[in-house]
Write an enzyme that holds these catalytic residues in place. Structure first.
Site, short mmCIF file in Angstrom:
data_model
loop_
_atom_site.label_atom_id
_atom_site.label_comp_id
_atom_site.label_asym_id
_atom_site.label_seq_id
_atom_site.Cartn_x
_atom_site.Cartn_y
_atom_site.Cartn_z
N GLU A 78 20.43 87.38 -42.49
CA GLU A 78 20.94 87.68 -41.14
C GLU A 78 22.42 88.04 -41.18
O GLU A 78 23.25 87.37 -40.56
CB GLU A 78 20.78 86.44 -40.23
CG GLU A 78 19.40 85.81 -40.23
CD GLU A 78 19.40 84.41 -39.61
OE1 GLU A 78 20.48 83.87 -39.30
OE2 GLU A 78 18.30 83.86 -39.44
N PRO A 79 22.81 89.10 -41.90
CA PRO A 79 24.23 89.42 -41.96
C PRO A 79 24.73 90.05 -40.65
O PRO A 79 24.02 90.85 -40.02
CB PRO A 79 24.32 90.44 -43.10
CG PRO A 79 22.96 91.03 -43.21
CD PRO A 79 21.97 90.04 -42.66
N GLY A 80 25.92 89.69 -40.26
CA GLY A 80 26.55 90.31 -39.10
C GLY A 80 27.82 91.02 -39.54
O GLY A 80 27.85 92.22 -39.78
N TYR A 105 33.03 91.08 -34.19
CA TYR A 105 33.61 90.02 -33.37
C TYR A 105 34.89 90.47 -32.66
O TYR A 105 35.82 89.68 -32.50
CB TYR A 105 33.84 88.75 -34.21
CG TYR A 105 32.55 88.26 -34.84
CD1 TYR A 105 31.55 87.72 -34.05
CD2 TYR A 105 32.32 88.39 -36.21
CE1 TYR A 105 30.34 87.31 -34.62
CE2 TYR A 105 31.13 87.97 -36.78
CZ TYR A 105 30.15 87.43 -35.98
OH TYR A 105 28.97 87.02 -36.53
N ARG A 142 40.19 87.82 -32.05
CA ARG A 142 40.15 86.99 -33.26
C ARG A 142 41.48 86.33 -33.62
O ARG A 142 41.49 85.16 -34.01
CB ARG A 142 39.60 87.80 -34.45
CG ARG A 142 38.17 88.29 -34.21
CD ARG A 142 37.54 88.93 -35.45
NE ARG A 142 37.40 87.99 -36.52
CZ ARG A 142 38.22 87.88 -37.56
NH1 ARG A 142 39.21 88.74 -37.71
NH2 ARG A 142 38.03 86.96 -38.48
N TYR A 148 41.08 82.41 -33.84
CA TYR A 148 40.98 81.82 -35.19
C TYR A 148 42.25 82.05 -36.02
O TYR A 148 42.20 81.92 -37.24
CB TYR A 148 39.82 82.45 -35.99
CG TYR A 148 38.54 82.71 -35.27
CD1 TYR A 148 37.69 81.66 -34.90
CD2 TYR A 148 38.13 84.01 -34.99
CE1 TYR A 148 36.49 81.92 -34.27
CE2 TYR A 148 36.92 84.27 -34.37
CZ TYR A 148 36.11 83.22 -34.01
OH TYR A 148 34.92 83.48 -33.40
N CYS A 175 49.15 87.87 -20.18
CA CYS A 175 50.13 86.82 -19.89
C CYS A 175 49.73 85.50 -20.54
O CYS A 175 49.31 84.55 -19.88
CB CYS A 175 50.28 86.66 -18.38
SG CYS A 175 50.80 88.21 -17.63
N GLU A 176 49.82 85.46 -21.87
CA GLU A 176 49.54 84.26 -22.67
C GLU A 176 50.38 84.41 -23.93
O GLU A 176 50.40 85.48 -24.53
CB GLU A 176 48.07 84.25 -23.15
CG GLU A 176 47.03 84.17 -22.09
CD GLU A 176 46.69 82.75 -21.68
OE1 GLU A 176 47.12 81.80 -22.37
OE2 GLU A 176 46.00 82.61 -20.66
C1 LIG Z 1 26.53 84.46 -36.39
C2 LIG Z 1 25.26 84.26 -37.11
C3 LIG Z 1 24.91 85.11 -38.15
C4 LIG Z 1 25.82 86.19 -38.67
O1 LIG Z 1 26.99 85.68 -39.23
P1 LIG Z 1 28.02 86.66 -39.97
O2 LIG Z 1 29.07 85.74 -40.46
O3 LIG Z 1 28.53 87.61 -38.95
O4 LIG Z 1 27.28 87.33 -41.07
C5 LIG Z 1 23.68 84.92 -38.75
N1 LIG Z 1 22.83 83.95 -38.34
C6 LIG Z 1 23.14 83.12 -37.32
C7 LIG Z 1 22.17 82.09 -36.92
C8 LIG Z 1 24.36 83.24 -36.69
O5 LIG Z 1 24.67 82.40 -35.70
#
Ligand SMILES: *Cc1c(COP(=O)(O)O)cnc(C)c1O
Length: 427
Positions: free
Chosen positions: A286-288, A383, A325, A329, A355-356
């Site tokens: 599940e890469p984002g 993100y 971000r 973070y 304004c922060e």
């Molecule tokens: C956010 C998330 C991802 C993706 O994370 P990345 O760091 O963007 O790769 C995959 N699985 C789950 C359950 C998440 O919450």
């Protein structure tokens, strides 16, 4: 200049040619001129190359890449991954509607998240998604009840908290005992047994996701061993698992970071899977961030320079509502002028108009800039837009997807009418 084309380290699709910054060969200045600023610009080729690294890693395996859309859920981006045959990892009913609108195959959709509502469960069952990644015992009971009401069976995987430290920012660590995600490792076998006894559920897999912006293979290897130990125990207890899902979390190069490449990482992980006899299982990832993060830049214009006794400020037209971000973070994004100018370089804090005091984009950056110049904030594909807000009644930025000689406006700039549409003063 000696070299008219200079590629930016870590950003192979971005180059300076004849002094002008380009993405996939297109001038960022011209795109900013045409669409205004702040403007997100994404390289389609970078996304496809990032996906190809995973596909190479899984060559010859039964594997599915589910893009975690919370990283960037714009329809134009989703369409790129849908056309490439990706599945999707979603965390809300809204995200389900988005992936379906982008042409996703529902069977390749998995639904993660700790707080799914009954309405979201019904919506996902009706759409025929592939799997629910269940995150608690209470959720298991509710999903079972909803599925029975709907006269169907929900395919489920249970998210295990492997208690592994991903060595990343605390806000993006998710696989430690103190995190809200997943079920505890030592409860897993009992929960799986119970899940298998529920008539509304069909147990199909197991999953974990230990954090984000992970730049080292070791937490993945550690989590893998723990998950495989559990798979053995769960199957010994009589519950077969069809797929193994190892989540996302692979980092990108923001500032000289050196995460493993997806194919190299998976070569290592697959060697362990093979050694333990799980190499032929169906695998899901599940890469984002690693599929979109360095595909995008945010172009912003310098509004004012404000010298001070302790700090010099470079005030730009992008802000924490566009690029959250750094404020959230303390994240680092490289900031690069679109056009180079001669003269004295000065150290600035690059800040937005919100304004922060937390509204900063980069601290202590050495820049040669003047009002009206444009800057590219790099690594802005993940993100950023997906977290953008209307704070200070700022409209969200426009987005352009570049592919070869084409540049497509995939989201127009949000107008004040868009923002006021859903509100009314009381009578
Ligand atoms: C956010 C998330 C991802 C993706 O994370 P990345 O760091 O963007 O790769 C995959 N699985 C789950 C359950 C998440 O919450």
């Amino acid at each position: 200049m000696n070299h008219p084309v200079a590629r930016l380290p870590g950003h192979p699709h971005i180059a300076r040619k004849d002094g002008v910054l380009q993405i996939e060969g297109q001038s960022l200045s011209e795109l900013a001129q045409a669409h205004g600023t702040p403007l997100f610009v994404y390289s389609k080729q970078w996304m496809l190359d990032a996906l190809a690294a995973y596909q190479r890693g899984f060559e010859g395996r039964d594997a599915l890449v589910c893009y975690a859309i919370k990283a960037n859920s714009s329809l134009g981006v989703l369409r790129v991954f849908a056309e490439a045959g990706c599945g999707f990892d979603i965390v809300s009913g809204g995200e389900l509607a988005r992936v379906l609108a982008a042409g996703a195959d529902p069977v390749k959709v998995i639904f993660s998240g700790v707080g799914k509502t009954r309405a979201e469960m019904r919506q996902a069952l009706a759409a025929g998604i592939g799997c629910f990644n269940v995150e608690s015992e209470a959720e298991l009971e509710v999903l079972n009840a909803v599925a029975l009401e709907e006269g169907g069976r929900a395919a489920v995987s249970i998210r295990i908290n492997p208690n592994v430290d991903p060595k990343t920012h605390p806000y993006i660590s998710t696989g430690l005992k103190g995190n809200k995600f997943g079920v505890a490792h030592d409860r897993a076998v009992a929960i799986y047994r119970h899940a298998a006894s529920l008539q509304g559920l069909q147990v199909v897999g197991i999953d974990c996701h230990i954090g984000s912006q992970i730049t080292d293979a070791s937490p993945y290897l550690e989590a893998l061993e723990r998950v495989l130990d559990l798979v053995e125990a769960i199957e010994a207890a009589g519950v077969p698992l069809h797929h193994l899902d190892f989540g996302g979390g692979l980092g990108i190069d923001y500032n000289g970071d050196t995460p493993p490449a997806a194919d190299a990482l998976w070569q290592q992980l697959l060697a362990r899977l093979d050694a333990r006899g799980f190499g032929r299982r169906r695998l899901i990832v599940e890469p984002g961030r690693s599929l979109v993060g360095n595909a995008g830049v945010c172009v912003t214009e310098v509004l004012y320079l404000k010298p001070g006794e302790e700090k010099n400020f470079c005030i730009v037209d992008a802000a924490m509502n566009d690029l959250p971000r750094p404020a959230m973070y303390q994240a680092f994004h490289q900031i690069v002028p679109l056009a180079e100018r001669q003269g004295q370089a000065t150290t600035y804090d690059v800040v937005g108009p919100v304004c922060e005091s937390g509204d900063w984009i980069g601290r202590d950056r050495v820049l040669q800039v003047a009002p009206g110049d444009r800057l590219a904030v790099l690594s802005a594909g993940a993100y950023c837009m997906a977290m953008a807000s209307n704070y200070n009644t700022r409209g969200r930025a426009a987005e352009v997807l570049v592919s070869g000689t084409q540049a497509t406006l995939i989201r127009r700039r949000e107008t004040i009418e868009d923002q006021l549409r859903s509100e009314q003063p009381c009578a």
